[in-house]
Design a protein around this motif. Structure first.
Motif, short mmCIF file in Angstrom:
data_model
loop_
_atom_site.label_atom_id
_atom_site.label_comp_id
_atom_site.label_asym_id
_atom_site.label_seq_id
_atom_site.Cartn_x
_atom_site.Cartn_y
_atom_site.Cartn_z
N CYS A 290 6.44 4.82 8.10
CA CYS A 290 5.54 4.72 6.95
C CYS A 290 5.09 6.09 6.48
O CYS A 290 5.17 7.09 7.21
CB CYS A 290 4.33 3.87 7.32
SG CYS A 290 4.71 2.14 7.64
N TYR B 164 5.53 3.50 -2.48
CA TYR B 164 4.89 2.98 -1.27
C TYR B 164 3.44 2.58 -1.55
O TYR B 164 2.99 1.53 -1.10
CB TYR B 164 4.95 4.04 -0.18
CG TYR B 164 4.32 3.62 1.14
CD1 TYR B 164 4.98 2.75 2.00
CD2 TYR B 164 3.07 4.11 1.52
CE1 TYR B 164 4.41 2.36 3.21
CE2 TYR B 164 2.49 3.72 2.72
CZ TYR B 164 3.17 2.85 3.57
OH TYR B 164 2.59 2.47 4.76
N LEU B 165 2.72 3.42 -2.29
CA LEU B 165 1.33 3.09 -2.62
C LEU B 165 1.25 1.90 -3.56
O LEU B 165 0.32 1.08 -3.47
CB LEU B 165 0.65 4.30 -3.27
CG LEU B 165 0.40 5.51 -2.37
CD1 LEU B 165 -0.15 6.67 -3.18
CD2 LEU B 165 -0.54 5.17 -1.22
N MET C 142 -2.04 0.38 -5.06
CA MET C 142 -3.16 1.10 -4.44
C MET C 142 -3.42 2.42 -5.16
O MET C 142 -4.56 2.92 -5.15
CB MET C 142 -2.85 1.37 -2.96
CG MET C 142 -4.05 1.82 -2.15
SD MET C 142 -5.28 0.50 -2.00
CE MET C 142 -6.45 1.23 -0.86
N ILE D 7 -6.99 4.45 -5.95
CA ILE D 7 -7.22 5.83 -5.52
C ILE D 7 -7.65 6.68 -6.71
O ILE D 7 -8.53 7.54 -6.60
CB ILE D 7 -5.97 6.40 -4.84
CG1 ILE D 7 -5.72 5.68 -3.50
CG2 ILE D 7 -6.09 7.90 -4.60
CD1 ILE D 7 -4.43 6.08 -2.81
N SER E 229 -9.94 -2.41 5.75
CA SER E 229 -9.22 -3.18 4.73
C SER E 229 -10.15 -4.09 3.94
O SER E 229 -9.81 -4.54 2.86
CB SER E 229 -8.12 -4.03 5.39
OG SER E 229 -7.07 -3.23 5.88
N HIS F 144 -1.64 -2.61 1.77
CA HIS F 144 -2.78 -1.82 1.33
C HIS F 144 -3.84 -2.75 0.71
O HIS F 144 -3.55 -3.48 -0.24
CB HIS F 144 -2.37 -0.78 0.29
CG HIS F 144 -1.13 -0.03 0.64
ND1 HIS F 144 -0.85 0.43 1.91
CD2 HIS F 144 -0.05 0.34 -0.12
CE1 HIS F 144 0.31 1.06 1.92
NE2 HIS F 144 0.81 1.01 0.70
N ASN G 70 -7.99 0.58 2.89
CA ASN G 70 -7.07 1.15 3.87
C ASN G 70 -5.67 1.21 3.30
O ASN G 70 -5.16 0.21 2.78
CB ASN G 70 -7.06 0.31 5.15
CG ASN G 70 -6.25 0.98 6.26
OD1 ASN G 70 -6.68 1.98 6.83
ND2 ASN G 70 -5.08 0.44 6.57
N VAL G 71 -5.08 2.40 3.35
CA VAL G 71 -3.66 2.59 3.04
C VAL G 71 -2.90 2.45 4.35
O VAL G 71 -3.12 3.23 5.28
CB VAL G 71 -3.41 3.96 2.40
CG1 VAL G 71 -1.91 4.18 2.18
CG2 VAL G 71 -4.16 4.10 1.09
N SER H 37 -7.99 5.47 5.77
CA SER H 37 -9.06 4.69 5.15
C SER H 37 -9.95 5.55 4.27
O SER H 37 -10.14 6.73 4.53
CB SER H 37 -9.91 3.99 6.22
OG SER H 37 -9.17 2.99 6.89
#
Length: 475
Positions: A46, A169-170, A173, A177, A211, A249, A301-302, A307
């Motif tokens: 990851c 990947y994000l 999310m 951010i 999370s 996420h 939390n990613v 976090s």
């Protein structure tokens, strides 16, 4: 559910069977074989958070950080590029970086003197001609992470060359951010070096909690309200959203129902600062700004172990001030992890505003903070019971059913302006189930193959929309 003896495959089978009905095997938090697989399938694959760009602003600046149990040098080279280098000399495997942070042009192994530049290239060694004349230096540099990237100043890396891009990947999310770290053009910086302290618990407890475990606030953190350190009444604090932003996420907002609601805005950042927050083409939308304006608390939390927390804190009877902390839950073994905890502030905050926020953070979310010490003891017992004979023999499964159909008051929201799947209110555990679904996928993924990052959410077709208009009826 299967019973003893617990091993990685049987625990994952129990997790796959239990998640659709909101059950998680207790042995997930204490099994050694499972932890060994996590190091390979999670932390070696990851995208893992390592540092903030403000920690290495100048060429030659470096910090020593961890991916799983392994140390890496995060360094800005002479061209301004950020490199993530495994801290092991390729001659004998000796650690070459001997300080937590600093500035340098080279890293020199203390054993035989092999010397590397900030790109990781081998540039020389003592008595080179006699010892290694003719050796190809180009193939003997420090080993580097497969991919390195940053988002809103947050530096991530992965050891897996087959990993998707950081932005992929994000997924959704990234939108959230943005509304914590990108509210103005000045951006965010780290205030001071990270705190580090060890907890005798499993790293997943920290990731699970951040999370969006809001249910514990009224019991475990009750004293914080009693001493007047938190400005939002408990019932109002639980009004807000749980969001499964993208696979793995998750996050939670405590949020005012309208912009005119009394109480802190923008997590209680100083009003002088919030006047600089504005939508910007291609960088921050009006929807994101509106969410941030009404937000009292952001906790998320990613996956796996990064976090974020922004919230208002009252220090010594003063007006609430915004605290922004980022942290990682660095695994040591199946029953221990190390917290790395940074405090952050916007660069255009005054020194007094930064100091106020930092002190408020120390009082609450630090190795001696009130919130932090509350959380520690339960997590310790979770890990102890997770590796117990009784949990194994009895097939203990933990209840993660809050917010599932017919359980509690939380319901999916259809009109949420951001990406992902949103639930109103915060009495809900889908955010944690989202984390464990992705965890299960990563733990079962074959090398070179990645789980589908397209969302398969826990939506209930035709479910009623519970949004901010339902606030009064739910109070």
């Amino acid at each position: 559910m299967t019973t003893h003896p617990a091993n990685a495959d049987s625990i994952l089978a129990d997790l796959a069977e239990g998640l659709p009905i909101g059950r998680v095997p207790a042995t997930l938090y204490g099994n050694r074989e499972l932890y060994e697989r996590e190091k390979l399938n999670v932390f070696a694959r990851c995208w893992v958070f390592l540092a903030h760009e403000s920690e290495i602003p100048a060429n030659g600046d470096y910090v020593l950080r961890k991916m799983g149990e392994d140390y890496f040098v995060v360094v800005r080279d002479e061209d301004g590029q950020v490199n993530v280098l495994f801290d092991a000399c390729v001659h004998r495997g000796v650690q070459v970086c001997r300080a937590d942070s600093g500035n340098t042009s080279h890293f020199r192994c203390p054993y035989h003197g092999w010397t590397y530049d900030t790109k990781g290239n081998l540039v020389g060694a003592p008595l080179w001609r006699n010892a290694f004349g003719g050796l190809d230096k180009g193939s003997n540099g420090l080993r580097a992470a497969a991919k390195v990237d940053s988002y809103q100043g947050l530096i991530f890396a992965t050891l897996d060359p087959s990993a998707p891009t950081l932005k992929e990947y994000l997924g959704g999310m990234a939108w959230y951010i943005d509304l914590v770290f990108g509210l103005n053009d000045a951006g965010v910086e780290v205030i001071g070096a990270p705190q580090r302290f060890v907890i005798a618990a499993n790293w997943k407890s920290g990731a699970d909690n951040f999370s969006g475990d809001d249910y514990h606030l009224g019991t475990l953190h009750r004293s914080v309200w009693e001493i007047g350190a938190y400005p939002i009444p408990f019932a109002a604090n639980m009004m807000g959203y749980h969001i499964q932003a993208s696979p793995g996420h998750s996050l939670s907002f405590s949020m005012a129902p309208t912009e005119d609601e009394p109480g802190p805005k923008f997590f209680a950042f100083p009003e002088r600062l919030t006047e600089t927050f504005a939508p910007r083409e291609g960088r921050l939308s009006a929807h994101q700004l509106d969410v941030a304006r009404r937000a009292r608390v952001f906790v998320g939390n990613v996956f796996p172990n990064f976090s974020i927390l922004a919230l208002p804190i009252i220090e010594d009877g003063a007006d609430p001030t915004g605290v922004l902390t980022i942290r990682t839950w660095q695994p040591i073994d199946e029953g221990h992890f190390e917290v790395w905890n940074w405090f952050c502030g916007y660069k255009n905050m005054t020194s007094e505003e930064k100091a106020h926020s930092y002190r408020s953070g120390l009082a609450t979310f630090s190795m001696g903070g009130s919130f932090e010490m509350d959380d520690t003891e339960p997590w310790i017992t979770v890990a102890r019971n997770g590796r117990s004979t009784a949990a194994d023999v009895l097939g203990l499964s933990l209840n993660y059913q809050m917010g599932m159909p017919g359980i509690g008051i939380a319901h999916p929201v259809q009109d949420w302006p951001g990406p992902g799947i949103a639930y109103w209110t915060r009495y809900e555990e889908g955010v944690q189930r989202n984390m464990y679904r992705f965890y299960l996928d990563m733990m079962r993924a074959e090398p070179g193959h990645w789980p589908d990052l397209d969302f398969a959410p826990e939506l209930i077709p035709g479910s009623e929309s519970y949004g901010i208009d339902r606030l009064e009826s739910l109070r």
